[in-house]
Design an enzyme around this catalytic site. Structure first.
Site, PDB file in Angstrom:
ATOM      1  N   GLY A 204      -6.201  -2.319  -0.067  1.00  0.00           N
ATOM      2  CA  GLY A 204      -5.557  -1.129  -0.267  1.00  0.00           C
ATOM      3  C   GLY A 204      -4.166  -1.067  -0.900  1.00  0.00           C
ATOM      4  O   GLY A 204      -3.445  -0.031  -1.164  1.00  0.00           O
TER       5      GLY A 204
ATOM      6  N   GLU B 174      -3.768 -18.114 -20.598  1.00  0.00           N
ATOM      7  CA  GLU B 174      -4.175 -19.070 -19.683  1.00  0.00           C
ATOM      8  C   GLU B 174      -5.060 -20.049 -20.039  1.00  0.00           C
ATOM      9  O   GLU B 174      -6.130 -19.987 -20.279  1.00  0.00           O
ATOM     10  CB  GLU B 174      -4.914 -18.324 -18.476  1.00  0.00           C
ATOM     11  CG  GLU B 174      -5.078 -19.094 -17.259  1.00  0.00           C
ATOM     12  CD  GLU B 174      -6.522 -18.814 -16.500  1.00  0.00           C
ATOM     13  OE1 GLU B 174      -6.646 -19.076 -15.195  1.00  0.00           O
ATOM     14  OE2 GLU B 174      -7.241 -17.990 -16.929  1.00  0.00           O
TER      15      GLU B 174
ATOM     16  N   ASP C 219      -6.228 -13.951 -19.737  1.00  0.00           N
ATOM     17  CA  ASP C 219      -7.084 -14.643 -18.895  1.00  0.00           C
ATOM     18  C   ASP C 219      -8.094 -15.497 -19.432  1.00  0.00           C
ATOM     19  O   ASP C 219      -8.489 -15.089 -20.675  1.00  0.00           O
ATOM     20  CB  ASP C 219      -8.009 -13.792 -17.870  1.00  0.00           C
ATOM     21  CG  ASP C 219      -8.710 -14.280 -16.902  1.00  0.00           C
ATOM     22  OD1 ASP C 219      -8.213 -14.900 -16.077  1.00  0.00           O
ATOM     23  OD2 ASP C 219     -10.169 -14.412 -17.014  1.00  0.00           O
TER      24      ASP C 219
ATOM     25  N   ASN D  39      -5.738   6.491  -1.154  1.00  0.00           N
ATOM     26  CA  ASN D  39      -6.717   5.990  -2.197  1.00  0.00           C
ATOM     27  C   ASN D  39      -7.273   4.884  -1.768  1.00  0.00           C
ATOM     28  O   ASN D  39      -8.088   4.319  -2.741  1.00  0.00           O
ATOM     29  CB  ASN D  39      -6.137   5.832  -3.590  1.00  0.00           C
ATOM     30  CG  ASN D  39      -4.795   4.880  -3.479  1.00  0.00           C
ATOM     31  OD1 ASN D  39      -4.822   3.669  -2.480  1.00  0.00           O
ATOM     32  ND2 ASN D  39      -4.169   4.530  -4.471  1.00  0.00           N
TER      33      ASN D  39
ATOM     34  N   ASN E 169       0.706  -1.223  -0.021  1.00  0.00           N
ATOM     35  CA  ASN E 169       0.041   0.103   0.149  1.00  0.00           C
ATOM     36  C   ASN E 169       0.844   1.094  -0.082  1.00  0.00           C
ATOM     37  O   ASN E 169       1.441   1.643   1.148  1.00  0.00           O
ATOM     38  CB  ASN E 169      -0.787   0.012   1.257  1.00  0.00           C
ATOM     39  CG  ASN E 169      -2.048   1.130   1.315  1.00  0.00           C
ATOM     40  OD1 ASN E 169      -2.049   1.983  -0.004  1.00  0.00           O
ATOM     41  ND2 ASN E 169      -2.863   1.046   2.071  1.00  0.00           N
TER      42      ASN E 169
HETATM   43 CA    CA Z   1      -3.795   2.152  -1.541  1.00  0.00          CA
END
Ligand code: CA
Length: 622
Positions: free
Chosen positions: A169, A365, A336, A149, A144
């Site tokens: 976070g 993938e 993906d 944010n 983080n």
């Molecule tokens: Ca953050």
């Protein structure tokens, strides 16, 4: 002074006014244009714009600009969308051109669309190769760097570190802050899980429910920060791989309130889940029913399934990927749920990527358990239906499964360490075995240290194998410090926070502060292996010769241009000493060697001993 100021800024104001004009004055108005801008000088000279705004079907778009032609306007069955097909001559340089949406009246909505200048060498970018090691990390769970944010206005879910499936976070700044760590550890490429906006009410941290294909999630950072991260990574010799999703998107995407076309997504009378059986696409006996469910069923309640058979959807996705490569400066893409978007479309996509960036890398993938199924999806595969995917790299899922069993099982004809031997023996099915991405775990699987029953000896063998086998190793964040977790506990448990990424963390893995003795041992071992592998061309490009495991000992050689590495894996609870006669074809001409793991010198190679449950990586000397 004021007059001068006005003159100096006149063009800026004029542009701003021109951009704002359509939003205020007309019954028909434009809300969104995607892609938001493009580049001059792309090899593919056509550009599709999706224009969204009130009642646009009542307008007739016009472009009058040298070198730029509006080839076709497609009116959707939704009057709020127009699809413009624009032809840009190769000679056209960077410019801003005007699109007028004629209404028959004097005034009309206008878009001023920008073609930017490409960065030098943009088309020659070099993707990852077998000389790289990929480090996979989930940005919400890594570090983080910007607690401000964590709670972002307008986004539905805020950070709550106490919830395993909540947002924690982590962000792009957290990655930027720790770029040195990757160099120190010795990985060369970062695969960062999806970073685009996922404004979903819950379980949004993983990033696979995209709600805006052109915007980085504000809780992770901004588009500019993503670009900066890549620039800074490049300065440190690191490549960046973007995790992309073509199969589905988050149901909170604005499209879901007003679909661009009725067949933009696969719609069902009620929620219908995919059967997730990618194998049906290669199964000669598969029913259409099963194949349809696989391709058109939804991945989850929160993920709407895109219809890539609609050419406008297909073009939207292709351009979106090119936009990110060009804008952010990507080196590679991890795609993906690769088979879920349909093989013809995916092959078309690969060809479009190659057309713009011949040396770019894409890894798909293709999550299938057996080698023939995976091999089908590799570029130039010898497929009986002549299908060519053009996909450069695939994940070696079969080898991952073999790795999970090899060190836990009793050694037998095809069990225990023989699983690795047998898995590799199927490489004849792959046109380019060195283009397999090899891994022990990822964000969707059990963590390898749990699988190996918390036995650091097994862990070291597994890592020695990964770093010396053909292909491109990929390690999952936290593997280097023995992070644990089982998939069945819930995904949050295999995606725990990297220690040291959050303020007040009691353990800091970035500085190796507070690690247990085993963790520190694992970390230094990984660093040794990774730093060693970096410049070993013989590992990156060398041939492989292996020998049938005997008594739980597996021996293979990697060799190239008079250089040779002998790898010995002793999968027994006792040490083994063995004569080396049977390896003569690989040992001929070599008389001594050094084990890079234990810094052990062998003054002869006739008899070799290996401690219990351990690996030797011996650089042979003449
Ligand atoms: Ca953050």
């Amino acid at each position: 002074m004021r007059y001068l100021y006005f003159l100096k800024h006149f063009s800026k104001w004029f542009l701003l006014l021109a951009l704002l004009l359509p939003f205020v004055a007309f019954p028909q108005s434009i809300t969104t244009v995607e892609p938001p801008f493009w580049w001059a000088g792309m090899n593919h000279t056509e550009l599709q714009l999706m224009v969204y705004g009130k009642e646009l079907a009542q307008t007739k778009p016009q472009i009058q600009h040298p070198g730029i032609t509006l080839k076709e306007t497609t009116y959707s069955n939704n009057p709020n969308y127009l699809f413009l097909t624009i032809e840009i001559t190769p000679e056209t340089g960077p410019t801003i051109f005007q699109i007028r949406f004629e209404t028959g009246k004097r005034k009309a909505p206008i878009i001023n669309y920008e073609l930017k200048e490409r960065e030098e060498g943009s088309s020659q970018r070099q993707g990852f190769t077998a000389s790289d090691v990929i480090y996979l990390l989930m940005p919400d769970r890594f570090a983080n760097g910007d607690p401000d944010n964590d709670h972002t206005k307008g986004m539905l879910e805020t950070a709550d570190k106490t919830k395993p499936d909540g947002r924690h976070g982590g962000d792009l700044n957290g990655i930027i802050d720790h770029l040195d760590y990757f160099n120190e550890l010795g990985v060369t490429t970062l695969w960062i899980n999806p970073v685009l906006e996922n404004s979903m009410p819950d379980y949004s941290y993983h990033g696979y429910a995209i709600t805006d294909f052109y915007k980085v999630d504000p809780r992770l950072g901004s588009n500019e920060e993503y670009r900066l991260l890549i620039q800074l990574a490049h300065k440190r010799g690191l490549r960046i791989v973007k995790d992309m999703v073509f199969n589905h998107f988050g149901t909170n995407h604005w499209w879901m309130n007003d679909l661009p076309m009725s067949d933009w997504i696969h719609q069902w009378p009620e929620f219908t889940r995919s059967n997730y059986r990618s194998g049906t696409l290669t199964d000669p006996y598969a029913s259409q029913w099963d194949k349809d469910l696989m391709l058109k069923g939804w991945f989850d309640h929160s993920m709407a399934d895109l219809n890539q058979d609609n050419p406008f959807v297909a073009e939207y996705l292709i351009q979106n990927s090119i936009w990110w490569i060009e804008y952010a400066g990507l080196d590679g893409i991890r795609m993906d749920t690769y088979p879920y978007s349909g093989k013809r479309f995916m092959a078309e996509w690969m060809q479009r990527i190659r057309n713009e960036y011949p040396d770019f890398s894409v890894v798909g993938e293709v999550w299938l358990n057996t080698t023939p199924q995976v091999a089908y999806w590799m570029n130039d595969a010898h497929n009986s239906d002549s299908f060519n995917s053009y996909l450069d790299y695939v994940f070696d899922f079969p080898l991952k499964y073999a790795l999970a069993e090899a060190f836990n099982e009793e050694n037998g004809w095809s069990s225990g360490i023989a699983r690795l031997y047998e898995s590799l023996s199927l490489d004849f099915l792959y046109p380019y075995p060195q283009q397999l991405v090899v891994f022990a775990d990822n964000h969707d699987t059990d963590r390898i240290f749990s699988v190996l029953k918390h036995d650091i000896r097994k862990f070291k063998m597994a890592m020695a194998f990964l770093m010396t086998v053909r292909g491109i190793p990929q390690i999952y964040y936290g593997t280097e410090i023995l992070m644990t977790g089982w998939e069945h506990q819930g995904h949050g448990f295999i995606r725990e926070d990297f220690p040291g990424g959050w303020m007040h963390d009691s353990v800091n893995a970035f500085t190796q502060t507070g690690l247990t003795a085993d963790q520190y041992d694992a970390w230094t071992y990984m660093r040794l292996l990774l730093q060693w592998r970096k410049n070993k061309k013989v590992i990156h490009e060398g041939k492989t010769t292996h020998y049938i495991p005997e008594e739980g000992v597996y021996v293979y050689f990697r060799h190239l241009d008079g250089e040779s590495i002998m790898v010995v894996l002793n999968n027994n609870n006792e040490s083994k000493t063995f004569k080396t006669e049977r390896y003569t074809e690989n040992l001929k001409g070599y008389s001594t060697g050094t084990d890079v793991l234990h810094r052990t010198y062998f003054d002869q190679l006739r008899i070799i001993s290996v401690p219990a449950m351990s690996a030797r990586i011996i650089e042979l000397k003449r």
